[in-house]
Design a protein around this motif. Structure first.
Motif, PDB file in Angstrom:
ATOM      1  N   TYR A 179       0.784  -1.149   0.031  1.00 12.07           N
ATOM      2  CA  TYR A 179       0.023   0.140   0.042  1.00 12.07           C
ATOM      3  C   TYR A 179       0.787   1.213   0.027  1.00 12.07           C
ATOM      4  O   TYR A 179       2.096   1.136   0.508  1.00 12.07           O
ATOM      5  CB  TYR A 179      -0.894   0.182   1.277  1.00 12.07           C
ATOM      6  CG  TYR A 179      -2.238  -1.014   0.941  1.00 12.07           C
ATOM      7  CD1 TYR A 179      -3.209  -0.685   0.280  1.00 12.07           C
ATOM      8  CD2 TYR A 179      -2.069  -1.939   1.662  1.00 12.07           C
ATOM      9  CE1 TYR A 179      -4.267  -1.295   0.276  1.00 12.07           C
ATOM     10  CE2 TYR A 179      -3.113  -3.058   1.561  1.00 12.07           C
ATOM     11  CZ  TYR A 179      -4.281  -2.638   0.897  1.00 12.07           C
ATOM     12  OH  TYR A 179      -5.522  -3.521   0.839  1.00 12.07           O
ATOM     13  N   ASP A 180       0.292   2.229  -0.707  1.00 14.78           N
ATOM     14  CA  ASP A 180       0.998   3.569  -0.690  1.00 14.78           C
ATOM     15  C   ASP A 180       0.237   4.651  -0.349  1.00 14.78           C
ATOM     16  O   ASP A 180      -1.334   4.563  -1.166  1.00 14.78           O
ATOM     17  CB  ASP A 180       1.763   3.727  -1.955  1.00 14.78           C
ATOM     18  CG  ASP A 180       2.370   5.051  -2.165  1.00 14.78           C
ATOM     19  OD1 ASP A 180       3.207   5.576  -0.887  1.00 14.78           O
ATOM     20  OD2 ASP A 180       2.370   5.588  -3.110  1.00 14.78           O
ATOM     21  N   THR A 181       0.365   5.857   0.202  1.00 10.90           N
ATOM     22  CA  THR A 181      -0.589   6.870   0.486  1.00 10.90           C
ATOM     23  C   THR A 181       0.076   8.223   0.567  1.00 10.90           C
ATOM     24  O   THR A 181       1.341   8.271   0.803  1.00 10.90           O
ATOM     25  CB  THR A 181      -1.560   6.701   1.795  1.00 10.90           C
ATOM     26  OG1 THR A 181      -2.320   7.633   1.785  1.00 10.90           O
ATOM     27  CG2 THR A 181      -0.587   6.765   2.965  1.00 10.90           C
TER      28      THR A 181
ATOM     29  N   LYS B 259      -3.208   3.579  -2.508  1.00  6.27           N
ATOM     30  CA  LYS B 259      -2.948   2.783  -3.917  1.00  6.27           C
ATOM     31  C   LYS B 259      -2.352   1.448  -3.333  1.00  6.27           C
ATOM     32  O   LYS B 259      -1.627   1.349  -2.362  1.00  6.27           O
ATOM     33  CB  LYS B 259      -1.579   3.531  -4.478  1.00  6.27           C
ATOM     34  CG  LYS B 259      -2.022   4.884  -5.050  1.00  6.27           C
ATOM     35  CD  LYS B 259      -0.887   5.357  -5.807  1.00  6.27           C
ATOM     36  CE  LYS B 259      -1.167   6.858  -6.423  1.00  6.27           C
ATOM     37  NZ  LYS B 259      -1.028   7.888  -5.174  1.00  6.27           N
ATOM     38  N   PHE B 260      -2.471   0.479  -4.215  1.00  2.00           N
ATOM     39  CA  PHE B 260      -2.400  -0.762  -3.817  1.00  2.00           C
ATOM     40  C   PHE B 260      -1.573  -1.512  -4.952  1.00  2.00           C
ATOM     41  O   PHE B 260      -2.128  -1.517  -6.145  1.00  2.00           O
ATOM     42  CB  PHE B 260      -3.696  -1.727  -3.697  1.00  2.00           C
ATOM     43  CG  PHE B 260      -3.394  -3.339  -3.321  1.00  2.00           C
ATOM     44  CD1 PHE B 260      -3.200  -3.605  -2.107  1.00  2.00           C
ATOM     45  CD2 PHE B 260      -3.820  -4.067  -4.465  1.00  2.00           C
ATOM     46  CE1 PHE B 260      -3.116  -5.157  -2.041  1.00  2.00           C
ATOM     47  CE2 PHE B 260      -3.714  -5.634  -4.485  1.00  2.00           C
ATOM     48  CZ  PHE B 260      -3.347  -5.855  -3.224  1.00  2.00           C
ATOM     49  N   GLY B 261      -0.535  -2.216  -4.861  1.00  2.00           N
ATOM     50  CA  GLY B 261       0.297  -3.034  -5.892  1.00  2.00           C
ATOM     51  C   GLY B 261       1.261  -3.694  -5.435  1.00  2.00           C
ATOM     52  O   GLY B 261       1.526  -4.219  -4.547  1.00  2.00           O
ATOM     53  N   ASN B 262       2.353  -3.746  -6.632  1.00  2.00           N
ATOM     54  CA  ASN B 262       3.465  -4.477  -6.286  1.00  2.00           C
ATOM     55  C   ASN B 262       4.684  -3.312  -6.577  1.00  2.00           C
ATOM     56  O   ASN B 262       4.744  -2.360  -6.825  1.00  2.00           O
ATOM     57  CB  ASN B 262       3.844  -5.378  -7.720  1.00  2.00           C
ATOM     58  CG  ASN B 262       3.035  -6.737  -7.670  1.00  2.00           C
ATOM     59  OD1 ASN B 262       2.157  -6.801  -6.914  1.00  2.00           O
ATOM     60  ND2 ASN B 262       3.385  -7.437  -8.603  1.00  2.00           N
ATOM     61  N   ALA B 263       5.659  -4.067  -5.857  1.00  2.00           N
ATOM     62  CA  ALA B 263       7.161  -3.191  -5.507  1.00  2.00           C
ATOM     63  C   ALA B 263       8.340  -4.111  -5.703  1.00  2.00           C
ATOM     64  O   ALA B 263       8.462  -5.229  -5.362  1.00  2.00           O
ATOM     65  CB  ALA B 263       7.220  -2.197  -4.438  1.00  2.00           C
TER      66      ALA B 263
END
Length: 265
Positions: free
Chosen positions: A40-42, A91-95
């Motif tokens: 997650y990112d914010t 935001k939700f995803g891969n890193a």
């Protein structure tokens, strides 16, 4: 040559935050690449979301890994992976995190299913975008690419569907484009005996099968101990000409998935 080390982990949104941080810190010095799913990112100041998820997990991992460059590919925008719209930017995803001493000569991201990050998610996840990140680098005159994938969780049983078979075909097509040595890791949401997984293993080594790994899901999984518990979701595939020095899936309770640790050259 000194082998390189890669760790792949579905973080479960950082629910078990302190154990996962301790694990990353423990491996930070001798790991070259981390591939994470469910990050997650914010831009907000919120740290915890729903009292469990770490809304700014991407930033928190960046703080633990100051000597790494990071690449983030969000697949959901504005809500979490259960389809709930929060009242914060999310935001939700891969890193991918790669040591900044390694010269990266290529980075690209793709959506294998759907073409962009989603702003609305169906309750059954059937329209969820599936992200694939590819990073390329050269070490000891050998060219490598590392691919970080998160496959569709729909439907719940991790069995073949038309969508999942199409997903594997598209991944193969993209990988075939590269002449480099290839590593493909991530949470595929698939069982080992599916055609979708066997297709990917046709000209690559499936280390989960080859090394007789008993499971890739942890005891923290909500399904642990239940009749519908599925032991597998995560895979590490490598080109046949990659030398695998070591591969392990330690039974640690840091997420509902277990980390996969690959040493290679």
């Amino acid at each position: 040559y000194l082998p390189m080390k890669l760790i792949s982990l579905n973080t479960w949104g950082g629910r078990h935050f302190n154990p996962i941080c301790a694990f990353i810190k423990k491996h930070e010095k001798d790991t070259d690449i981390f591939c994470f799913q469910e990050i997650y990112d914010t831009s907000s100041k919120v740290k915890q979301y729903k009292n469990l998820l770490r809304a700014n997990l991407l930033l928190e991992i960046k703080t633990i890994l100051p000597n790494f460059n990071s690449y983030f590919l969000p697949s959901l925008l504005g809500f979490d992976n259960e389809g709930d719209k929060g009242n914060i930017d999310l935001k939700f995803g891969n890193a991918i995190f790669i040591k900044n001493t390694m010269k990266t000569d290529y980075y690209q991201d793709f959506f294998i299913y759907r073409s962009k990050s989603l702003k609305n998610l169906k309750k059954d996840y059937s329209n969820q975008a599936t992200p694939l990140q590819i990073i390329g680098f050269c070490v000891n005159n050998k060219k490598f690419i590392v691919c970080n994938f998160h496959g569709t969780p729909y439907p719940q049983p991790k069995i073949d569907t038309a969508q999942r078979l199409e997903q594997s075909k598209k991944i193969k097509k993209i990988l075939n484009y590269f002449k480099s040595l290839k590593i493909l890791v991530g949470d595929f949401n698939l069982l080992p005996d599916t055609e979708s997984i066997q297709m990917l293993g046709k000209n690559m080594r499936n280390l989960i099968i080859e090394k007789n790994i008993p499971r890739t899901r942890s005891k923290l999984s909500p399904f642990w101990g239940k009749s519908d518990f599925q032991k597998f979701a995560d895979y590490t595939f490598v080109s046949k000409n990659i030398v695998v020095k070591d591969f392990s899936v330690p039974d640690v309770e840091i997420s509902d998935h277990l980390p996969m640790i690959l040493e290679f050259y």
